[in-house]
Design an enzyme around this catalytic site. Structure first.
Site, PDB file in Angstrom:
ATOM      1  N   LYS A  27       1.291  11.761   5.832  1.00  0.00           N
ATOM      2  CA  LYS A  27       1.541  10.648   6.760  1.00  0.00           C
ATOM      3  C   LYS A  27       2.018   9.406   6.021  1.00  0.00           C
ATOM      4  O   LYS A  27       3.005   8.764   6.401  1.00  0.00           O
ATOM      5  CB  LYS A  27       0.265  10.363   7.553  1.00  0.00           C
ATOM      6  CG  LYS A  27       0.333   9.188   8.513  1.00  0.00           C
ATOM      7  CD  LYS A  27      -0.219   7.893   7.911  1.00  0.00           C
ATOM      8  CE  LYS A  27      -1.684   8.000   7.565  1.00  0.00           C
ATOM      9  NZ  LYS A  27      -2.197   6.704   7.007  1.00  0.00           N
ATOM     10  N   LYS A  32       0.830  -1.207   0.000  1.00  0.00           N
ATOM     11  CA  LYS A  32       0.000   0.000   0.000  1.00  0.00           C
ATOM     12  C   LYS A  32       0.866   1.258   0.000  1.00  0.00           C
ATOM     13  O   LYS A  32       0.555   2.240  -0.681  1.00  0.00           O
ATOM     14  CB  LYS A  32      -0.932  -0.009   1.204  1.00  0.00           C
ATOM     15  CG  LYS A  32      -1.785   1.237   1.363  1.00  0.00           C
ATOM     16  CD  LYS A  32      -2.676   1.497   0.162  1.00  0.00           C
ATOM     17  CE  LYS A  32      -3.618   2.664   0.430  1.00  0.00           C
ATOM     18  NZ  LYS A  32      -4.405   3.028  -0.765  1.00  0.00           N
TER      19      LYS A  32
END
Length: 299
Positions: free
Chosen positions: A243, A174
């Site tokens: 992030k 991911k």
């Protein structure tokens, strides 16, 4: 798997659509308020049960989905006071669909396994519209037997399910996936600003790229905002993107990989976040880069 008791924590832009699909496709659903009280109310009205803590959910459910911001939130829900570990029993499966740090995922998996609980990482690909439609992509890290056990539940909200390897592999893939998509965002933004400076409008840019081999799904949602100014075209915040790119940098550091492009992309999102625009959405990076170059974004 349809008879299992399923819990869901994290009813945000993606989570509410995923949880709704789990419920309407025949699963007994339990939810917990995290940030969006109104989402809980909508699901309870559809027949979901509500609990007050993750500990209580762990006592009641066979499978718990988490869809929160990142590793600190996942760790708190699992290990914190009133967390999943406090109420866990052998056989429980926790499926983390967040984008998290792989090192944290692997550590949590070991701790849960000691309590007889399986952790699966199944981060998402797609948009809130895809979550509502049940057409997301899931990148799953899990023991093969556990993967087969939970695959029917994941299929309630994902049209594409890829078992990429053991626990932690889903989050690794991911981060790589998001590096590519957010790298596209940085490239599109800079290319659009350059085009504007030299007399190529966003519409002309789109008439070429949008009909060529470089078009993709991410491009479509990004450019929907650029061309139509639809702020909801791709609801993924700059803060979440930043992030994810920090997590990518940590993974690269741990692997000893030189990542100059990853650092450059991260710094573009860091700059926008530092400018007080962290809660804007990723396609709005085009406006930020335009302003960096003395251009006025279209209204």
């Amino acid at each position: 798997m349809a008879t299992k008791r399923v819990g869901f924590i994290g009813l945000g832009y993606m989570g509410e659509g995923m949880a709704t699909n789990l419920l309407v496709k025949g699963n007994a659903l339990t939810v917990m308020a995290n940030r969006r009280r109104e989402a809980v109310d909508r699901l309870v009205a559809l027949g979901a049960n509500e609990v007050g803590t993750a500990e209580e959910m762990a006592r009641e459910c066979d499978v718990i989905f988490l869809c929160v911001t990142g590793s600190p939130e996942v760790e708190a829900l699992i290990e914190g006071t009133g967390g999943i570990l406090a109420g866990a029993r052998p056989g429980l499966v926790v499926i983390d669909t967040s984008t998290a740090e792989p090192t944290s995922t692997v550590r949590l998996a070991a701790r849960l396994e000691a309590a007889g609980v399986h952790l699966v990482d199944a981060p998402l690909g797609g948009t809130p519209a895809g979550a509502a439609a049940g057409t997301l992509q899931a990148l799953v890290g899990a023991d093969p037997a556990v993967f087969e056990q939970v695959k029917p539940l994941i299929a309630c909200w994902a049209a594409t399910i890829v078992h990429v390897g053991p626990v932690g592999a889903g989050h690794k893939m991911k981060l790589i996936n998001n590096f590519l998509s957010l790298g596209y965002a940085a490239l599109y933004s800079e290319a659009l600003a350059l085009g504007d400076k030299v007399g190529i409008s966003a519409e002309t840019f789109h008439s070429v790229i949008g009909q060529g081999r470089m078009r993709c799904g991410f491009y479509d949602t990004f450019m929907t905002y650029v061309i139509t100014r639809d702020e909801n075209a791709h609801r993924f915040t700059i803060s979440n993107a930043y992030k994810d790119l920090r997590y990518l940098g940590s993974m690269a550091d741990a692997a000893g990989v030189v990542d100059p492009l990853g650092s450059a992309v991260k710094n573009q999102f860091a700059a926008m976040a530092a400018a007080g625009e962290a809660e804007k959405y990723v396609p709005m990076l085009a406006d930020f880069v335009a302003k960096q170059n003395g251009l006025e974004p279209k209204s």
